[in-house]
Design a protein around this motif. Structure first.
Motif, PDB file in Angstrom:
ATOM      1  N   ARG A   7      -0.454  -0.389   7.482  1.00  0.00           N
ATOM      2  CA  ARG A   7      -0.577  -1.578   8.340  1.00  0.00           C
ATOM      3  C   ARG A   7       0.663  -1.862   9.176  1.00  0.00           C
ATOM      4  N   TYR A   9       5.315  -0.975   9.605  1.00  0.00           N
ATOM      5  CA  TYR A   9       6.570  -0.355   9.180  1.00  0.00           C
ATOM      6  C   TYR A   9       7.702  -1.220   9.685  1.00  0.00           C
ATOM      7  N   HIS A  89      10.332  -1.297   4.726  1.00  0.00           N
ATOM      8  CA  HIS A  89       9.080  -1.912   4.287  1.00  0.00           C
ATOM      9  C   HIS A  89       7.945  -1.135   4.938  1.00  0.00           C
ATOM     10  N   SER A  91       3.999  -1.228   4.828  1.00  0.00           N
ATOM     11  CA  SER A  91       2.879  -2.015   4.303  1.00  0.00           C
ATOM     12  C   SER A  91       1.573  -1.252   4.440  1.00  0.00           C
ATOM     13  N   TYR A  92       0.801  -1.298   3.377  1.00  0.00           N
ATOM     14  CA  TYR A  92      -0.531  -0.698   3.349  1.00  0.00           C
ATOM     15  C   TYR A  92      -1.537  -1.799   3.051  1.00  0.00           C
ATOM     16  N   GLU A  93      -2.805  -1.470   3.179  1.00  0.00           N
ATOM     17  CA  GLU A  93      -3.838  -2.455   2.901  1.00  0.00           C
ATOM     18  C   GLU A  93      -3.697  -3.007   1.477  1.00  0.00           C
ATOM     19  N   ASP A  95      -0.884  -2.992  -1.308  1.00  0.00           N
ATOM     20  CA  ASP A  95       0.473  -2.754  -1.792  1.00  0.00           C
ATOM     21  C   ASP A  95       1.396  -2.291  -0.662  1.00  0.00           C
ATOM     22  N   CYS A  96       2.647  -2.013  -1.017  1.00  0.00           N
ATOM     23  CA  CYS A  96       3.619  -1.576  -0.023  1.00  0.00           C
ATOM     24  C   CYS A  96       4.717  -0.760  -0.693  1.00  0.00           C
ATOM     25  N   CYS A  98       8.574  -0.847  -0.664  1.00  0.00           N
ATOM     26  CA  CYS A  98       9.645  -1.756  -0.280  1.00  0.00           C
ATOM     27  C   CYS A  98      10.918  -1.328  -0.997  1.00  0.00           C
TER      28      CYS A  98
END
Length: 130
Positions: A7, A9, A89, A91-93, A95-96, A98
């Motif tokens: 989603r 970066y 960071h 980000s995914y749908e 979790d992420c 980090c």
């Protein structure tokens, strides 16, 4: 690796100055358009609407270098009162990834993945006319 599509970066590297040395953020809007927002040394934000699937390339690099193995935070084994810091960071749908550090970096292979992503992002920034 976190689940679902990528989603966003974001990467920030700071010294003990007012503005980050470098800051990158790639986001996607509701229509699927990806935009790179960046600044370098002066805090002035610039943006570029991307004509390619930059987040897809970043996801491929994150998987290639197994960036999901990054620790939450890196610190040196001694006290530092000045210095630099960084955060990443992805980000995914669901979790992420980090991570960040203060005067310390991750192991070389993981650091190489972050560098590869940031070099790719640098290639998306149009040259300045001066």
């Amino acid at each position: 690796m976190p689940g679902g599509p990528i989603r966003a970066y974001e990467y920030v590297h700071k010294n003990c100055t007012m503005y980050p040395v470098v800051s990158y953020q790639i986001v996607v809007d509701a229509s699927g358009v990806q935009t790179l927002v960046y600044s370098k040394n002066d805090g002035e934000e610039h943006s570029v609407v991307l004509q390619e699937d930059a987040l897809g390339r970043i996801d491929a690099l994150a998987r290639q270098y197994r960036l999901n193995r990054l620790k939450e935070h890196y610190r040196p084994p001694f006290t530092v009162y000045d210095g630099w810091s960084w955060t990443v960071h992805i980000s995914y749908e669901r979790d992420c990834i980090c991570s960040g550090g203060s005067n310390a970096r991750p192991p070389k292979r993981l650091q190489a993945g972050i560098i590869a992503i940031n070099e790719y992002i640098e290639s998306l920034i149009p040259p300045t006319v001066g």
